[in-house]
Structure formats: structure tokens, C-alpha cells
Design an enzyme around this catalytic site. Structure first.
Site, PDB file in Angstrom:
ATOM      1  N   HIS A  70      84.316 -36.046  28.328  1.00 36.84           N
ATOM      2  CA  HIS A  70      84.838 -36.555  29.595  1.00 36.84           C
ATOM      3  C   HIS A  70      85.778 -35.513  30.208  1.00 36.84           C
ATOM      4  O   HIS A  70      86.749 -35.099  29.588  1.00 36.84           O
ATOM      5  CB  HIS A  70      85.580 -37.859  29.288  1.00 36.84           C
ATOM      6  CG  HIS A  70      86.033 -38.627  30.479  1.00 36.84           C
ATOM      7  ND1 HIS A  70      87.234 -38.376  31.106  1.00 36.84           N
ATOM      8  CD2 HIS A  70      85.476 -39.660  31.142  1.00 36.84           C
ATOM      9  CE1 HIS A  70      87.386 -39.234  32.112  1.00 36.84           C
ATOM     10  NE2 HIS A  70      86.322 -40.022  32.157  1.00 36.84           N
TER      11      HIS A  70
ATOM     12  N   CYS B 284      90.479 -44.397  40.367  1.00 40.21           N
ATOM     13  CA  CYS B 284      91.374 -43.366  39.835  1.00 40.21           C
ATOM     14  C   CYS B 284      91.575 -42.219  40.810  1.00 40.21           C
ATOM     15  O   CYS B 284      92.671 -41.652  40.895  1.00 40.21           O
ATOM     16  CB  CYS B 284      90.819 -42.830  38.516  1.00 40.21           C
ATOM     17  SG  CYS B 284      89.095 -42.340  38.582  1.00 40.21           S
TER      18      CYS B 284
ATOM     19  N   GLY C 213      92.642 -42.455  23.245  1.00 41.48           N
ATOM     20  CA  GLY C 213      91.281 -42.021  23.571  1.00 41.48           C
ATOM     21  C   GLY C 213      91.212 -41.318  24.919  1.00 41.48           C
ATOM     22  O   GLY C 213      90.322 -40.506  25.159  1.00 41.48           O
TER      23      GLY C 213
ATOM     24  N   GLU D 135      80.709 -38.693  32.623  1.00 39.00           N
ATOM     25  CA  GLU D 135      81.725 -38.183  33.550  1.00 39.00           C
ATOM     26  C   GLU D 135      82.248 -36.840  33.053  1.00 39.00           C
ATOM     27  O   GLU D 135      83.443 -36.569  33.114  1.00 39.00           O
ATOM     28  CB  GLU D 135      82.881 -39.184  33.701  1.00 39.00           C
ATOM     29  CG  GLU D 135      82.432 -40.547  34.210  1.00 39.00           C
ATOM     30  CD  GLU D 135      83.594 -41.466  34.508  1.00 39.00           C
ATOM     31  OE1 GLU D 135      83.692 -41.904  35.666  1.00 39.00           O
ATOM     32  OE2 GLU D 135      84.405 -41.740  33.603  1.00 39.00           O
TER      33      GLU D 135
END
Lengths: 643, 643
Positions: free
Chosen positions: B274, B410, B199, B326
Site C-alpha cells: 500500500h 482520505c 497496520g 492501492e
């Protein structure tokens, strides 16, 4: 402009509905309400199941009515709402004005039927609220903060006054006097009374209306009590929540600024919270100041007025930018596309402004009255009187349109009753003076200086600024006639019986004191050139943009006149060469054609960014009055155009 | 500009980390990462409890770690996250580059310790994921859609490659090869294999890196499998959800556009969902195209590139305007103040752009590589290497600042590893050609045409456009040297050994083919004048505004240089008289001073709207590079300034 002073409280009061016959611009709108809107409102109340909550002859409905028909014909379910009494009340009030305008036996019978329901529902002690009587028996007066109980009472009082004035029928008026007396026994400063007040203001101004029409001082006193009690410590809503075994801190709207009870009203300095509530509170404060000559409210009213009109008001007179609280946010936060600017809030601002004129003629208030009425309020009603805006953005990408009904149906009857009673906003009458606040073709019969005057206005205002006023008198009468010179107007000229008269403008009015003769003709010329308005640069949404206006009307561009991509339009620095034309598709509204450019990205290919500025090609931008937008083909709309 | 064609796939590959020594502009930044950031990242992983999830020698932690210390010293609780392996992997990767730059026994020991944890955690069959081994035993490979399982594997592979290249240590590399072999046994087209894919894309590009460094074709094949399998019907995520007894329709992000699996990749035409996931997918697609000479991916890559860079990219190279996903929204929806524009997404765009250069030199890709690296990515790291932006808006009212850590950590290791490995982005090397994509003081040792070349760049780029390149050769060698002429540059000039050379620009590069002599000196002059960029008028947020730039750097105004109220600034039509100065407070960064006006509402009193336009007083607006903002006094910031 520095901080301003206010006129001394001079006890100017509005005329009653039957005092003013309205034709011309507003007359057409009143006819639409009388001939269409009033019955539409009734039909939609029925379709939404609103009367089932009130009617004591049918079983108590479930909280969710299973199958009703939307105005567009599709099936829907509806939640019964605790504030429906208020909406039905405004429907009655609209019907009252409609019936005064035009006999309509069907509408009158239906309205009488609703009134009969309310009267039958009324409890022996005078209490009358369908939600608490039928849906929540035993819980009355336990949650003033959230349940709109006194708010509903107030709207029923306004409806009662209107229906009495329009039809002479006293049934609802008598019922509401009994209810007001009951309220007066429950609430007050006495040891056995509750020191409470409503989370949604309205009862205050309604009691003043009731007091004025009945002549009963006790209703005025009760209005003053509610004003004075608001925000006192210990806080009533805290006490009340604790009595319900609830944590007062767990208030859905976080702060009592939401309902303007965070401070006693005389200590409030910032316009906060739910916009309609704020306007209704300040309206009540202004009414109480007028009725009691109470100067202790003056500072708060002045500071709140400045706060609203200098930092928190759209150029349309719309207020309350945020949907989340239906109200105010930060200073200068006035986004255009997401503007909430509820129709009811602009109506509320017009109500407050008109009540500030109770102090006496002051253009500061009349200008905003006019700004809100002709723009952010009137936009809420389609030209044909059949559809309604709830929110009134100043920019749309094409998806914003008037609807037929709303689950919170406050705005349709609110704008309808306001339009249909516009005559009551036009004048202010004191002992020896008549003030003309709004110009419109009309005839008013006013009592002043111990005599009676018929004021006849001939004008096509707001499309043109020429106004002929004839004074009908039985005999010569000395009084002061105050004629408003709108703030937007440069070079107003006055003539009496054809002779030019020099007269100083005082607080935005020409105040002419003389012994008037029967048939005296007063001519006022208010030159009406298109002009551009610029916003304080603190309003980020309007930076580098201007709003076009003419007379009291704010204009906008629509896609139907200018093609899509309205943001590509850049209006040239000067609008001196603007021309006007009359649009039959908009009921004779005046359009303004302005030289402009259209930005053009042809020649830039598919580039997203380029060192070459966009190209420009000359076009003529057509502007139409903002209140008339979305009456033709749907599409984009924009008020603040780039300059 | 019409639709463009792409260079034929020519197998250009980036240099390995040890091939390029970087000094100058990027060298200072690498030193900050090596000396500060790398250890800060480790410390903050420890403080956040991230290693407790991995360490097999301690008990399995609870899902909510009770007390840890925030980087600012205050206590906090932390949710264990399923994607922490990936973040720790990027911390290892950053440490690898830091250790290559500067020996640091403490950092090396700590990194070895983490690697040892992973190696100890690895299962006998090669499987290695701390979340599924320790927190969710028995559930591996049951929810590829949501659980980042292959994504974590990919980042660990990248870390393994980097740590091997930097230190020569094979432990993690060998472990990850075993894991890759396990993944290759589980996933694939065979009857006993799962036709699944992650994903969150990442495994694809990581397998290519692993394949390149190990020379193992099977890793490249597996990368191609994941690319090819994505979005095929029946949809793997539907099957997988059904196997979990879940309704596939109840996907939190509504549509598989979120993870770019709504269609097979070759049928995709719109950049959706995303942003980081999209960039990593397209990077993997470009890598596979390069490695396999697979032209069947070309159309999709081209269409998606156009879609992104012509309709969905900020001028900073930031992408993904919305916080909610996002990621991407509608075309031309590029709001500045609310821009999400995650640092990781700009890094991902740089990754994709650099991989598109695998086809061969093309300024279209190199320009965007530079745009994203020098602006929307580099802004994510403070000058001193200690604090980080997660989102990178193009406008701030003063409340947006870099933070020390984030619950979804991240971005810090992602920008750190990117900065520290910048040398691998500078060149592309094919059989007989060296392409210079980025200019920066540096020395590269590259193998081409059967020989070896040392390319030495002397330059203060990006502060100045003069570049001296010296070619170190053992003997004369014929090859093509492709020197990029950035799209922003007018009037580039080239000289070889002091003699001006005329050379046509082909796809944004001067491609000089000759037999080069040892010591040949190539001089490139890229005139660097400030210039203004305008946006396609479809970008409403930028209407009537311009962004100032110089060389590859997008500039902004900050409150500290210009006082508050940056929206009052209006830059004059011409910036020809702009002057530059060097700011020691910003590490020698070049500021640009531009004649401007400041709008002024003085003289308008408290009026909110006025017929008089705002006043203007002349000022000099100081612009600083966007990537350097918020390194001095906190305050407002603005990229798109009114014109």
C-alpha cells in the site's frame, strides 16, 4: 474505400473433402494432424473422462470425475461438461479427415467405438444428447439459452457428414438424420412446435451441410427456420426462462447481445458478444442465403462484415479481444498482450468468410479467409500437431505457451478439423465457373459446365508466389476460371501456355472465360515482397507501430531470434532492404531480416526519466511467421513493432 | 548514475507553520483552501454522518447510516468507517491552517465543537478512538493489523499540533498528549507491554511532531520503538490474529508486504504494498534517523529511495499504479490510463522527501519533493478548492473528473492540509545553516546561528525562474545559506547585491557561507526552458513517447485545447521552437505551444490496416500544467505524447 456492394448470390459451393488432395504447405500440416493430432485428441478425451458421459454401458458418472490424468501425467479432477458432445464430435470429424488422409485401423476402431456409443445412446424418438439423457433426464429442450443442446447436435451432424465422406460409413449419418428429423418435429413455426433456437449457434450451418450431403431439402428448411426465428419477439429465451420459474433478467451475460439474439438477424448491425457464436451464426446466415438465393440477408451480412473487419479484427484475423465474454468489446479495442482471440473464433471467421464466397468470387472475403487461416487460426496448433493455443495474443512477455489440453477443449479439435479439411476451403464451384480461393500444392477434381476438370496446382505458396496450374480435361470444355489475386499483391502476372495474358481484376479475381483445352497450363505470379501494415490510429494499442507481413503471412519477432526486450526494437522507416532466409527449424518457413535499431538506456544510469532520449544501436531484427511462434525456445513475442 | 551516498545526518528541521508567510503561486492555493476547502471539508463530514460516530452526546449510530445527503444533493447511505477519526483529524488540521491564514469564527467554532466531542469521548485512561469506544467497546488493541487504531491516533496528534500552532489552543494537544502517554504505557519492550505497531503507519511520524512541539523525549522514544518493532519475529500480527482465534494466514492482502511488516525495517530493500502506508513508514524512519542521529536506518532509507524513484515512480511523482492494493506492483509497471497514483500517496512521497532533507540539503530529495508536490499531489485539488481527485491517471479518455466526496475520504483533507502548510516544506534549518528547498513568493522568520533572519522571496516561481531573496537581519550574522538549484535547471546564476558570484553546486545546492549583512540581496536565476523527458524503455507504457516539462511542472495535453483524439498527436523531435503563453482561464498558468503533427487516417477510408502509413498534418499542440487539468471543459488528457 466506401461501403461496398456484394456479388449477386451465385450459388458457389465448396468441394467435398475427397475432391481435393492437398500437399505442400498445408499437406505437411494435414499429415501432422493425421499422424499425431487425431490420436492425441482421442487419448486426451479418454484421459479427461469425456467418453464416460456418453457411454451408455457404464454407470452415469458423477458431475465431478474424481481422478483422471492430465495429458502431462499429473492427476486432476474434471467437471463433466454439458457441451462435451460437441468436442467429441469434432474429435470424430478430425478422425474422419485423418482416416481419409492415411489409413489407421487403430484410430478407425476407436472412432467407430465412440460412434457406436452415440448410436446406442440415441433415444427411440431420435433424440441424442448425452448430457440430457444421462445427467439431466427429463430436462431436454428446457434451456436452449445456456445448455448448448442444438449446438451439440450440430457438431455431431458435421462429424457424421465428414465420417461418411471419408469412410463411406453411414452409421452416424443415419443416426444424425433421425436426430435432425426429431429436431424438425420439435422446432418450427407450427402451433405444436417450439419457436426456439440455440444459445450457441452451430445447428444452422450443420443442417446445411447435412442437407447438401443428403440432398434433403427439409434440413435446409430447418436451418432457415432457426435463422429466421432468432431474436423475434416475444423473446424465446424469456419465455423459456419463465417456464423454468427463473427471472429472464438474471441472465449471466446480462444481454442477449452475448448470443446474438438481441434482434432478429436481419436487423443486426453490430458484431457483438461471444465471438465463436457470432461467427457460426453469420456462417449459417451466409449458407442459407446461398442455398435459398435469399437476398433479404444480404444487407445484414454486409453490414456485419464491415463492422467486424473494419473495426474489430486483429491483423492476424483473430477476433474477440476480451476473455470475460470470450468476445467483442468496443470498436478499435484491440489490445495485443491481453488479446483473447480464441483459436475457435479465427476458425469461425474463416468459416464465415468461406461461406460468403458462396455468393461468388470476391477478394474481400477470400483475403480475410486467408488472413484468419494462415495466422490467427493456424497459430492454434503447434508444428508437430501435439499442443494448442486457446487464446492467441499478439504480444507475450514470455509466459504464453501452447498447452496439451484445456477444461473447455473446443479449440484443439476445431483447428485440427479445419487444417485437415483445408481442401474444402480452396475452391468454389458454380454451374459454369471454378474459383480458386487459396493457392497450395494440390490436385482437385471438380465438376463444372457438365464436365469434369482436374486442377493441379504446383507451388510452394505461401513461401513463394509462383503458381503453376494445369487443367486436366478429357476434352475441351468452356467454363470460367477465377483466379484470386490477393489484396496484398502488387503486380500479379498471368500467362496461359507460356503466353502473357492481360486480364482485368474483378473483385480481386482474374476471371478467365474460354474453352479450355486438356493440359492447358496457367501460370500466375504473385510477387511477394515483405510489407509493413499500419493500423488505423483509433487502435491505440498499435500507435506508432507496424506489423510486418509477406504474402498472406503476418510476421512477429521472437526472443529466441532477437534476445529479450523486444519492445526496444524500432524498425527503420524503409524495409526495402529486408532479406529473407529459410529456417529449417521452422519446417522451411521463410524468415525476414529487417534493418532496425535497438533502444538503449545505457548511459542513462539508473534514471527512470531523462532529458536525453534513449540511445539507439543498429541491429537486424529477424521476423518469423506469426503462426509459427512458440515452436522453438520459449520467450517473448511481438507482432506490432515500433517504427 | 551509480549508487549514491547520503549527506551525514545533520539535524535539519522544518520551520513551524507560523514561521513562513506564503504568497504568490502557493498563496493563491492556500487562500482557496482557507476560503473554501476547509469549510467544504467540514460540511461534507457532516453530510456523510462522520461526526455522529464521534459525538458522545448522541446514541451510537448504526453501522450503516440510513439517509444522508451527498455533496451533490442526492440521498445516500454511508457505512460507518473505522478510520473516520483520521479523516476528521485531517479536517481539523486543515481548519487549523485555514484559521491561521484567515480568521473565520464560524469555522473555528465548528472545529472547536469537533474537538470538544473528542475531548469528551476520551476515556479516563487517555484512550481515544471513536470506533472502538462507541462501535466496538471492549475490543481495543486486538487488531492493529486491520483497524487503523494507532493510525487514527497519529492523525489526531498531527491535528492537535497544528491546531495549537495555529490558534494557541491547547485542548486537543493536551488530550493527545494524554493519549500518547496511554499508548506509551500499552506498547513497548517491557514485559507487560505489547510489542505491537499499526497496520497503517502514521503514528511514528506523528509522535515525532508531537515530541518536537512539546519537547518531550518520550514521544520520540515511542516513535523509535514502533519503527524498531515493525516486522520482528515472532510476527506481532500473527500472534494477534491467533489471539482472536483467527488463522494468521487468512490475511486479506495475502502478504505483510502490504503493510511493510514483512521484514524489520532495516532489512527492507523493496518498496512494496500500500503506497500511502509505505510513504508514512519511510517518513517516520527518516524522522527517527534525524532525531536520534540514527545511522542504522541510512542504508534502508537509501535503498528504498532508489527502489522507488528509479523503478516505481510516475513522472508526476505519483506512485502506486494498482487499485487492487492501492499500491505497488512490479518494477517499471507504470500504466498511464489505469494509474491509481492516489493523491495521498503523492502527498506521502512529498512528506518522505521533505523528511529525508532532515539529513541536510540534497537535491535528490528536494527534486522529488517538488516533483510530487507540483504535479501528482496538487492535481488532487481543483483550482477553486472544491473538488478532488482520488486517483491521478496520466491519461484519460474523457471520463475522469474530480469528485465532491468519496466513501474513503482520505485524499481531500490530505491535499488540503498539505497545500495549506506548504510553508513548512520550503526550508530546512540547522544550527548554522538555512536551506531553501522550494522557491515561492514568501517571507520566513527563521532562527539560525544564535540570531534571527527574515528571508523574503520575491518571485513568480514556478512560472518564472527569477528569484530575489532579501535577508532581514538586526545585525550582521554568519551562517550558511543553501540555495537549491533544481535538477531540471541548466545554467543557474547567482548574484549577491548585484554582483555575480561563482559558487559550486554541492548536492544540488549553492551553499554560501559568509557573514550576512542586513538587507543583503541574493538573486538567483533559474533559466526555465521547456524540455522533454523520456522514460527508461523498460516502462512499456511510455515507449516512443515523451513528457513535456518546464521548471518543476510536468505538462499534459487536454482535449479542450487540442480537440479529441490526443493519441493522434505526434510531437516533433525538437521543441526548441516552443512558445509560451499565459492562460487567464487557468489562473495565469503558463501554457506551452509546441509544433506537432496530427496523424490522419483520411485517405485510408474504412480500412482497419493499411500498407500506407497514416497521413500527418502539422498542428500546434498546446500543453498545460498537469496539475491544472480538468479545471476547464471536461475531455481527454494525455501526459506522455508520442514523439
Amino acid at each position: 474505400m466506401t461501403s461496398f456492394d456484394l456479388p449477386a448470390i451465385s450459388g458457389f459451393r465448396p468441394p467435398a473433402l475427397p475432391d481435393v488432395d492437398v500437399q505442400g504447405f498445408w499437406g505437411d500440416r494435414i499429415d501432422a494432424v493425421a499422424h499425431r493430432t487425431a490420436m492425441i485428441l482421442y487419448d486426451r478425451c479418454v484421459a479427461a473422462g469425456m467418453l464416460e458421459q456418453i457411454n451408455p454401458d457404464i454407470p452415469v458418472p458423477p458431475l465431478r470425475l474424481p481422478f483422471h490424468t492430465r495429458a502431462d501425467g499429473t492427476p486432476d479432477t474434471v467437471n463433466v461438461q454439458m457441451f462435451w458432445d460437441s468436442d467429441v464430435a469434432k474429435v470424430i470429424e478430425t478422425a474422419a479427415y485423418a482416416l481419409y488422409r492415411t489409413p489407421n485401423p487403430d484410430l478407425e476402431a476407436k472412432t467407430d467405438e465412440i460412434i457406436a456409443m452415440f448410436c446406442k445412446l440415441q433415444q427411440p424418438d431420435g433424440y441424442l444428447n448425452s448430457w440430457f439423457i444421462r445427467m439431466r433426464p427429463g430436462e431436454r429442450w428446457t434451456n436452449l439459452r445456456d445448455c448448448h443442446e442444438l449446438y451439440c447436435a450440430g457438431h455431431l451432424m458435421e462429424a457424421a457428414v465428414a465420417y461418411f465422406q471419408a469412410t463411406g460409413k453411414r452409421g452416424l449419418l443415419d443416426a444424425m438424420c433421425r436426430y435432425a428429423d426429431h429436431i424438425g418435429s420439435v422446432f418450427g413455426p407450427g402451433p405444436d412446435q417450439k419457436p426456439g433456437y440455440c444459445g450457441h449457434e452451430e445447428i444452422e450451418l450443420a443442417l446445411v451441410r447435412l442437407g447438401r450431403v443428403t440432398g434433403e431439402q427439409r434440413y435446409l428448411d430447418l436451418a432457415r427456420f432457426f435463422i429466421d426465428a432468432r431474436g423475434q419477439k416475444p423473446h424465446y429465451f424469456d419465455i423459456e426462462a419463465a417456464a423454468r420459474n427463473e427471472d429472464p433478467k438474471r441472465f449471466r451475460h446480462d444481454t442477449y447481445e452475448y448470443n446474438q439474439s438481441h434482434l432478429p438477424v436481419r436487423e443486426q448491425t453490430k458484431v457483438t458478444g461471444h465471438a465463436v457464436r457470432a461467427m457460426y451464426l453469420y456462417s449459417g446466415m451466409a449458407d442459407v442465403a446461398t442455398e435459398f438465393g435469399d437476398d433479404s440477408l444480404t444487407d445484414a451480412l454486409k453490414i456485419l462484415w464491415e463492422d467486424l473487419t473494419e473495426k474489430q479484427m486483429y491483423v492476424t484475423g483473430g477476433i474477440g479481444p476480451a476473455a470475460s465474454n470470450e468476445g467483442f468489446t468496443d470498436y478499435y479495442d484491440l489490445p495485443n498482450e491481453s488479446a483473447y482471440a480464441e483459436t475457435c473464433a479465427a476458425v469461425g471467421l474463416a468459416m464465415w468468410a468461406s461461406r460468403m464466397l458462396g455468393r461468388g468470387p470476391d477478394g474481400r472475403f477470400a483475403d480475410v479467409l486467408e488472413q484468419a487461416l494462415y495466422n490467427g487460426a493456424l497459430s492454434g496448433l503447434s508444428l508437430d500437431g501435439s499442443t494448442f493455443f486457446y487464446d492467441n495474443p499478439l504480444e507475450s512477455r514470455g509466459g504464453h505457451h501452447r498447452w496439451t489440453w484445456h477444461r473447455c477443449p473446443c479449440c484443439p479439435p476445431n483447428i485440427a478439423r479445419t487444417v485437415a479439411s483445408i481442401g474444402t476451403y480452396m475452391y468454389g464451384v458454380a454451374a459454369d465457373e471454378i474459383a480458386v480461393h487459396l493457392y497450395n500444392e494440390s490436385t482437385a477434381r471438380l465438376a463444372v459446365a457438365g464436365g469434369s476438370v482436374t486442377v493441379e496446382q504446383k507451388t510452394s505458396y505461401p513461401w513463394d508466389g509462383h503458381i503453376d496450374i494445369t487443367l486436366g480435361l478429357e476434352k475441351p470444355l468452356a467454363f470460367r476460371l477465377a483466379l484470386r489475386v490477393p489484396g496484398w499483391c502488387d503486380g500479379a502476372s498471368l500467362a496461359i501456355n507460356g503466353a502473357a495474358v492481360e486480364c482485368e481484376i474483378e473483385r480481386g479475381y482474374l476471371r478467365i472465360e474460354r474453352e479450355w483445352q486438356p493440359g492447358d497450363a496457367v501460370t500466375l505470379d504473385l510477387p511477394m515482397q515483405p510489407y509493413a501494415l499500419h493500423a488505423n490510429p483509433a487502435v491505440r494499442a498499435d500507435l506508432g507501430r507496424a506489423a510486418l507481413a509477406r504474402g498472406p503471412l503476418i510476421y512477429c519477432v521472437e526472443e529466441t531470434d532477437n534476445a529479450a526486450g523486444l519492445h526496444e526494437l524500432v524498425v527503420d522507416d524503409t524495409i526495402a532492404t529486408a532479406s529473407t532466409s529459410v529456417l529449417s527449424a521452422l519446417n522451411g518457413g521463410v524468415a525476414i531480416d529487417v534493418p532496425a535499431h535497438r533502444e538503449d538506456w545505457q548511459g542513462h544510469g539508473n534514471r527512470l526519466y531523462d532529458r536525453q532520449a534513449p540511445g539507439r544501436r543498429p541491429v537486424t531484427a529477424r521476423f518469423v511467421p506469426y503462426h509459427l511462434w512458440d515452436n522453438r525456445e520459449p520467450g517473448e513475442m511481438l507482432v506490432w513493432v515500433r517504427t
